[in-house]
Design a protein around this motif. Structure first.
Motif, short mmCIF file in Angstrom:
data_model
loop_
_atom_site.label_atom_id
_atom_site.label_comp_id
_atom_site.label_asym_id
_atom_site.label_seq_id
_atom_site.Cartn_x
_atom_site.Cartn_y
_atom_site.Cartn_z
N GLU A 189 92.66 -4.22 34.84
CA GLU A 189 92.31 -5.55 35.29
C GLU A 189 93.39 -6.16 36.17
O GLU A 189 93.10 -6.85 37.13
N GLY A 249 80.67 -16.79 26.60
CA GLY A 249 82.11 -16.90 26.39
C GLY A 249 82.48 -16.99 24.92
O GLY A 249 83.65 -17.21 24.59
N GLY A 277 82.49 -14.62 22.75
CA GLY A 277 83.25 -13.45 22.33
C GLY A 277 82.36 -12.29 21.89
O GLY A 277 82.83 -11.36 21.22
N LYS A 278 81.12 -12.31 22.28
CA LYS A 278 80.20 -11.24 21.88
C LYS A 278 80.60 -9.91 22.51
O LYS A 278 80.74 -8.90 21.82
N SER A 279 80.81 -9.94 23.82
CA SER A 279 81.19 -8.69 24.47
C SER A 279 82.53 -8.21 23.94
O SER A 279 82.76 -7.00 23.80
N THR A 280 83.40 -9.16 23.65
CA THR A 280 84.70 -8.78 23.12
C THR A 280 84.55 -8.03 21.81
O THR A 280 85.18 -6.99 21.60
N SER A 306 84.01 -13.52 30.95
CA SER A 306 82.78 -13.03 30.32
C SER A 306 81.66 -13.04 31.35
O SER A 306 81.76 -13.67 32.41
N GLY A 310 78.74 -14.42 31.50
CA GLY A 310 78.20 -15.74 31.82
C GLY A 310 79.19 -16.57 32.62
O GLY A 310 78.81 -17.36 33.47
N GLN A 311 80.46 -16.38 32.32
CA GLN A 311 81.48 -17.13 33.06
C GLN A 311 81.51 -16.71 34.53
O GLN A 311 81.59 -17.53 35.43
N1 LIG Z 1 89.63 -8.97 30.03
C1 LIG Z 1 89.83 -10.22 29.62
N2 LIG Z 1 91.05 -10.77 29.72
C2 LIG Z 1 91.26 -12.03 29.29
N3 LIG Z 1 90.32 -12.82 28.78
C3 LIG Z 1 89.08 -12.33 28.67
C4 LIG Z 1 88.78 -11.00 29.09
N4 LIG Z 1 87.48 -10.77 28.87
C5 LIG Z 1 86.97 -11.90 28.32
N5 LIG Z 1 87.94 -12.84 28.20
C6 LIG Z 1 87.76 -14.16 27.64
O1 LIG Z 1 87.33 -14.02 26.30
C7 LIG Z 1 86.32 -14.94 25.99
C8 LIG Z 1 85.13 -14.19 25.39
O2 LIG Z 1 84.58 -13.34 26.38
P1 LIG Z 1 83.34 -12.40 26.09
O3 LIG Z 1 83.16 -11.57 27.28
O4 LIG Z 1 83.53 -11.73 24.79
O5 LIG Z 1 82.17 -13.46 25.99
P2 LIG Z 1 80.64 -13.22 25.70
O6 LIG Z 1 80.34 -13.80 24.41
O7 LIG Z 1 80.28 -11.83 25.91
O8 LIG Z 1 80.02 -14.12 26.83
P3 LIG Z 1 78.78 -13.82 27.81
O9 LIG Z 1 77.58 -14.14 27.07
O10 LIG Z 1 79.02 -14.79 28.92
O11 LIG Z 1 78.87 -12.43 28.24
C9 LIG Z 1 86.00 -15.70 27.26
O12 LIG Z 1 86.58 -16.96 27.19
C10 LIG Z 1 86.66 -14.90 28.36
O13 LIG Z 1 87.19 -15.74 29.34
#
Ligand SMILES: Nc1ncnc2c1ncn2[C@@H]1O[C@H](COP(=O)(O)OP(=O)(O)OP(=O)(O)O)[C@@H](O)[C@H]1O
Ligand SMILES: Nc1ncnc2c1ncn2[C@@H]1O[C@H](COP(=O)(O)OP(=O)(O)OP(=O)(O)O)[C@@H](O)[C@H]1O
Ligand SMILES: [Mg+2]
Ligand SMILES: [Mg+2]
Lengths: 605, 601
Positions: free
Chosen positions: B134, B397, B399-402, A486, A488-489
């Motif tokens: 990826e 992390g 899961g918002k972007s997800t 993600s 932030g990560q």
């Molecule tokens: N392409 C991917 N393949 C495997 N795992 C992923 C992938 N993208 C994100 N993740 C995992 O899914 C989880 C959620 O990621 P996501 O990007 O949705 O977070 P987020 O809420 O958007 O965080 P941030 O605010 O940091 O952007 C994280 O633990 C991340 O490591």
């Protein structure tokens, strides 16, 4: 390149690769000798035939046949062996030259400053590193050898022909003159298209790369087809060039086939006529045609070898464009070292402008004066595009100042080797730039020999403990550019990477922008421990990040217009308030909402 | 293990069956590439056949000139000689002209195939899902599109000629030889036996060797591309030396792989010469004895010798063809592997059109995991009514972007259904999906090219006025005007020419121009300064009035313009309500909001 590359002759251009080819030269010479022997042997076979036809066969003496036959066989075997030798001799050096040149190019590219990479599309670099060097290898292990040998073979063949019969020989020599003229014209025509084609191939590689790196954007907007259209039109351009190239080659082929054919026809006429007049024996006639046949391949191959040579010349030109690129950011001749690094970073009247900046514009950084005491944390605040990231890039000489100086512990950063400088100063960029390697390798990029404890500590400071939950923990590969994490990560890993390098000075470009409020607070708390003893320069857009700093510098119009504690600046600087404060409109908005609420309630009532 | 798609691409220990499976798939690809070109290919073959016939006639005419023309001339009869000479000149000219024509024809074919292949691979990689990209990395795709295609081009450029001409030549010559002297023909035939053995040996060895060159060159390219992309980090963290060693290792692997293939050819080539020369010697012996015995004319022997020698010249060409064929086949294998990959987010087979989307998004029993063993979003239901502005907040992390990527169908849910206006996204026509839903991703990627072009990506047919209007609406106009060439300024690769905040503004203008019913902003203002962010928010107020918007932000200032706030934690939605209610409550959001208020000054 100082001289206009067009002016330089093909030979001079290619000769520049000599330093790389030098160790290979002995074997290449041996290869040429083998090839030459093979060619001569091939020419000798007809001579034996002549002796045979004029001797034993004429006399009908079967017992005398054995020796010539044995000679033909022996020579035949010798030819094969010599060809094998040629290949064996040039095989190794050819590939060596290629890989040496490739390593040199890579080294040079890593050495060239960021400003070079800003300008050069990566596909262009890639096509140089792969296809162009491939061409050069082939030419060295094949092209040049055959070119030299075939020309010599043709000359020797002429001598043979002349010796068999001088009239026929002369016909042959005279007839080949147009070939040389056409060969010269061909160079003019072909070199231009060859260059264009290689450049276009590089552009195409760039388009492919961008279409993959930018795939999220293309998908988000559904622009796959649009991208394809652009790509296709570039590919069409390349196709056009390639066909033009083919036409040029067709031209020289035509001549290379036509001329020998006409010559053969004339020789047939002349030969039979001479034989009829008794000036030529049947054996001589046979030998003449057998020899001329042997010469056909060398003559025909000249066209192909010439185009290969011109391709190689273009490839060499393109290679040297990178190798000759001026590099202003190099290590000093006798570098100083900082004996006891403390981390005092001083900007003295620093000026900077990007190379393509129009003359009438002021310098982007127009006299920066700033002092960071050892252990101090300084926040840099300024509007978008004010030059904050640029300023951070100057500290580790990703760009060099165009005026003034930056001093680390009293030493101008240009007097240190780049390796030392970058050991003292570690950066976290605004975009994370991770590599598709394991988490561990990414974090320990700046200090590969660090212990596991150091690694764990860096991860802890950046609050990156999420890595332990990844499928393979620290050994998980983070997809290309860290895209399987993600936002932030990614950012926290980049932060951990800078911290793990354990530098005297940390330069962090907006390091917390992708973090939520809670995590941000935790990272800040942990970072404070490090920052207590480390000098830091932190670019900040939010008040929460500014909180990390002891002092804040305000960047405005290319200068630091105010330096001081956050609260002081808030009180004293209008611009600072404008840049950093959102409180006013927060309050305004809340006020507005309160009003709205009252209205609603009024309406309900 | 399977060898479907790109799986097993790096392996070199294929079983016989796997090897055949891969070969078959690349032959199918080759076939499909050639099919639309059959007319041109036929024409080319005809040209080659005729020109070859003209060339083959050469030695026969010389033999005729010597054996018939010479005695006739001695009797003062010029006719046979004149005929021989003119015929020779005629066939020579025709042959040469045809070969020249052929060169252009074959270039057209080869370029047509290459462009077809390029486009196919390009389009296909665009269709493949992010999941694929990826792990596969851009470097490999570039390798497929550059060095692999190079080796295919090599085959195509000279292939038809070598194959057809070589084959024909050999056939013609064999026939000619048989017809002028039976025994010489027999000798020639005998020489085919060792030839066959040699070729078979070469085939087996080279297949493996060429595969190795493809994988090693791809690895080299991957490393190269990654270094150049991350050059800043490489420099800042002093990775140059270590990179040199790593790259040097890859270069050496590639060199060795290459060397093996050249070595193999280095045996094949002299092997052929050897067989040819021995055959020549035998023909000479067999013929010479008969000439000496008076059973054969000298001219015939000469022709037999010339034919034998000319038989093996094209054999060498054929060997070259075979060599480049093996190389191209290895490349085609890799390419066909990519093309065989099925996108995990496929386009619908029977798409549903949605001309006028309203913009309501629903999740029904949706569950999502990137990898089966780690569920990111446990099963949930959610509804976004049309026109609502939703703020999505939560720790990093979470899961918002997800979630956002599910709405824009970067991924399909592992379970359950995401739908737009009641239509499952998986069945919605891609054009409608992309028109209706646009996401500004967390990483603001710009393509090299002008600022204007980058914004226009949102709407390729946009006029410059529209582009400027979009830029104005998000507050980007001012800085763009300040660039040396305004909207025509090249932003360099990845937008390196402009600052991070400016990149975000440009991406934002792009989305604005696209004008979708559902707009997703994933941290779209994270790198902006506060005044610009404020401008953007003011713009958003009007922009979002009549569309569904999902705004992901850590800076809670955006929440102000939202109708509804969702708080995510570990993939679950833990709070859901209007901002006012949530702030007034005692949940996570109210704490977050308080902390954030605290941080403001
Ligand atoms: N392409 C991917 N393949 C495997 N795992 C992923 C992938 N993208 C994100 N993740 C995992 O899914 C989880 C959620 O990621 P996501 O990007 O949705 O977070 P987020 O809420 O958007 O965080 P941030 O605010 O940091 O952007 C994280 O633990 C991340 O490591
Ligand atoms: N490689 C470059 N070549 C030319 N101009 C550049 C280059 N990189 C940046 N600029 C210009 O220099 C100015 C400063 O850019 P810089 O990235 O330093 O801004 P910044 O203060 O970091 O902004 P942000 O807060 O958005 O990150 C911008 O106007 C940008 O357009
Ligand atoms: Mg910046
Ligand atoms: Mg995210």
């Amino acid at each position: 390149m100082s001289a206009d590359p067009k002016r330089q002759g093909t030979f001079a251009s290619i000769l520049r690769i000599y330093p790389w080819a030098k160790p290979a030269m002995p074997r290449i010479y041996l290869g040429m000798v083998s090839a030459l022997i093979a060619a001569i042997v091939a020419l000798l076979i007809p001579q034996v035939l002549r002796a045979l036809v004029d001797g034993p066969l004429q006399r009908g003496d079967a017992s005398q046949i054995w020796w010539p036959v044995a000679a033909v066989l022996g020579l035949g075997v010798l030819e094969a062996v010599m060809i094998w030798f040629r290949r064996w001799f040039v095989l190794q050096p050819g590939t060596r030259v290629e890989s040496d040149m490739r390593n040199s190019l890579y080294k040079q590219l890593q050495d060239l400053p960021v400003s070079f990479h800003d300008r050069w599309a990566s596909g262009q670099l890639l096509s140089r590193a792969v296809s162009d060097l491939n061409l050069i290898r082939r030419w060295i292990s094949f092209g040049i050898v055959l070119l030299v040998v075939n020309v010599i073979t043709i000359l020797i063949g002429f001598v043979f022909l002349l010796s068999i019969n001088w009239i026929l020989g002369i016909i042959f020599v005279v007839c080949s003159i147009p070939l040389w003229i056409y060969g010269y014209l061909f160079e003019q025509k072909y070199s231009v298209v060859a260059r264009r084609s290689q450049d276009q191939a590089g552009d195409l590689a760039t388009a492919v790369e961008e279409s993959v790196h930018g795939i999220r954007v293309l998908k988000a907007f559904g622009r796959g087809q649009h991208a394809l259209k652009n790509f296709a039109s570039q590919a069409e351009d390349l196709r056009g060039t390639e066909i033009e190239k083919a036409k040029a080659i067709a031209g020289i082929w035509l001549w290379l086939l036509l001329v020998p054919d006409v010559t053969f026809g004339l020789s047939l006429l002349g030969g039979v006529w001479l034989a009829a007049g008794g000036q030529l024996t049947a054996g001589q006639l046979v030998a003449f045609f057998a020899t001329a046949t042997v010469l056909r391949f060398p003559v025909e191959s000249i066209g192909f070898l010439l185009s290969m040579t011109f391709d190689t010349r273009t490839a060499a030109d393109r290679f040297f464009e990178v190798m000759d690129a001026p590099n202003a950011i190099i290590d000093p001749e006798d570098p100083t070292t900082i004996a006891k690094p403390e981390g005092r970073l001083v900007f003295e009247d620093v000026h900077f402008r990007y190379q393509d900046s129009p003359a009438q514009y002021d310098d982007l950084l127009d006299g920066i004066d700033l002092e960071l005491e050892p252990g101090e944390t300084m926040a840099i605040v300024g509007l978008t595009g004010s030059g904050k990231s640029t300023l951070t890039a100057l500290t580790t000489r990703l760009y060099d100042v165009t005026g003034g100086s930056i001093k680390l512990d009293g030493v101008d950063v240009r007097d240190l080797t780049r390796v030392e400088l970058r050991r003292h100063i570690a950066m976290a960029f605004e975009d994370a730039t991770l590599f598709s390697a394991s988490v561990r390798d990414n974090v320990l990029l700046g200090r590969p020999d660090a212990s596991d404890a150091d690694l764990a500590e860096a991860l802890e400071i950046a609050q990156a403990d999420f890595v332990y939950q990844l499928p393979d923990g620290l050994d998980t590969r983070v997809g290309e550019e860290g895209m399987s994490l993600s936002g932030g990560q990614r950012q926290r890993l980049a932060l951990a990477r800078a911290v793990a390098a354990n530098p005297e000075v940390l330069v962090l470009d907006d390091p917390l922008s992708a973090l939520d409020v809670d995590t941000e607070a935790m990272v800040e708390a942990a970072l404070r421990r490090v920052l207590a003893s480390t000098t830091a320069m932190i670019v900040a857009h939010r008040p929460s990040t500014v909180m990390l700093a002891d002092r804040v510098a305000l960047l405005e119009g290319g200068r630091i217009t105010a330096v001081g504690r956050h609260s002081d600046l808030l009180a004293s600087s209008d611009h600072y308030r404008f840049v950093i404060s959102s409180l006013e409109d927060e309050e305004k908005r809340e006020h507005r909402e309160a009003l709205l609420e009252q209205e609603e309630q009024g309406a309900d009532a | 293990m399977s060898v479907l798609g790109v799986e097993g691409e790096e392996r070199d220990d294929f079983t016989r069956r796997e090897s055949k499976q891969i070969r078959d798939r690349s032959l199918r690809l080759l076939n499909s590439l050639l099919r639309p070109l059959w007319a041109r290919v036929t024409l080319t073959i005809v040209v080659v056949v005729v020109s070859t016939a003209a060339q083959v006639a050469g030695p026969a005419l010389i033999a005729y000139g010597l054996d018939t023309g010479l005695p006739a001339l001695i009797k003062q009869d010029w006719m046979p000689l004149a005929f021989a000479v003119f015929a020779y000149l005629f066939t020579g000219i025709v042959g040469a002209a045809l070969i020249a024509w052929y060169t252009v024809l074959t270039a057209r074919i080869s370029q047509a195939i290459l462009i077809d292949l390029r486009k196919r691979v390009f389009l296909h990689t665009q269709k493949l899902s992010l999941e694929f990209h990826e792990s596969y990395t851009s470097g490999r795709i570039i390798a497929r599109q550059t060095s692999d295609l190079d080796s295919i081009r090599e085959l195509l450029d000279s292939g038809i000629n070598q194959l057809v001409q070589g084959g024909l030549y050999m056939a013609f010559i064999a026939v000619a030889l048989f017809s002028i002297d039976f025994w010489s023909g027999v000798v020639l035939f005998g020489s085919l036996v060792p030839l066959g053995f040699l070729l078979r040996w070469f085939q087996v060895r080279s297949q493996k060797a060429f595969r190795a060159t493809r994988t090693t060159s791809a690895r080299l390219i991957v490393h190269f591309v990654e270094t150049m992309t991350g050059i800043r980090a490489v420099k800042a963290f002093r990775k140059e030396k270590r990179n040199e060693t790593e790259f040097g290792g890859l270069v050496e692997d590639y060199r060795l792989a290459n060397m093996r293939t050249i070595k193999l050819f280095g045996v094949l080539d002299p092997g052929l010469v050897l067989i040819g020369n021995v055959a020549l010697g035998v023909v000479l012996l067999v013929g010479g004895l008969r000439v000496a015995g008076g059973g054969l004319a000298v001219g015939v022997l000469l022709a037999a010798l010339l034919y034998t020698r000319s038989f093996f010249a094209p054999a060498q060409e054929m060997a070259m063809f075979y060599n480049s064929y093996q190389s191209a086949a290895a490349a085609l294998e890799k390419i066909s592997g990519v093309l065989e990959e099925r996108p995990s987010v496929p386009d619908p087979t029977r798409p549903i059109d949605l001309w006028q989307a309203k913009g309501s998004v629903t999740f029904e029993g949706v569950e999502f995991a990137y990898t089966p063993d780690r569920v990111i979003l446990p099963s949930f239901d959610l509804e976004f009514p049309a026109g609502q502005t939703i703020a999505l907040v939560g720790s990093t992390g979470a899961g918002k972007s997800t979630l956002a990527k599910l709405i824009s169908r970067f991924y399909d849910p592992s379970d359950g259904v995401v739908s737009l206006d009641g239509v499952d996204l998986r069945r919605l026509h891609p054009k409608d999906l992309r028109r209706a839903i646009v996401m500004v991703t967390q990483e603001a990627y710009l393509f090299s090219g002008s600022v204007g072009d980058n914004i226009a990506l949102g709407k390729p047919e946009a006029t410059i006025e529209e582009i400027v209007a979009a830029a104005k609406a998000v507050g980007a106009h001012e800085f763009i005007e300040g660039l040396p060439d305004g909207y025509d300024t090249d932003v360099n690769k990845r937008g390196g020419r402009v600052s991070a905040g400016q990149r975000q503004l440009i991406s934002f203008a792009r989305a604005f121009l696209a004008d979708p019913v559902v707009l997703i902003l994933d941290e779209a203002t994270a790198s902006l300064d506060i005044p610009s962010e404020r401008l953007v928010q003011e713009g958003l107020l009007t922009l979002l009035a009549d569309r569904t918007a999902i705004i992901i932000a850590h800076r809670l200032s955006t929440v102000a313009i939202a109708d509804r706030v969702l708080v995510m934690e570990h993939g679950r939605i833990v709070e859901d309500g209007t901002p006012r209610d949530l702030i007034a409550g005692t949940g996570r959001f109210s704490k977050l909001h308080a902390a954030w208020r605290e941080s403001l000054v």
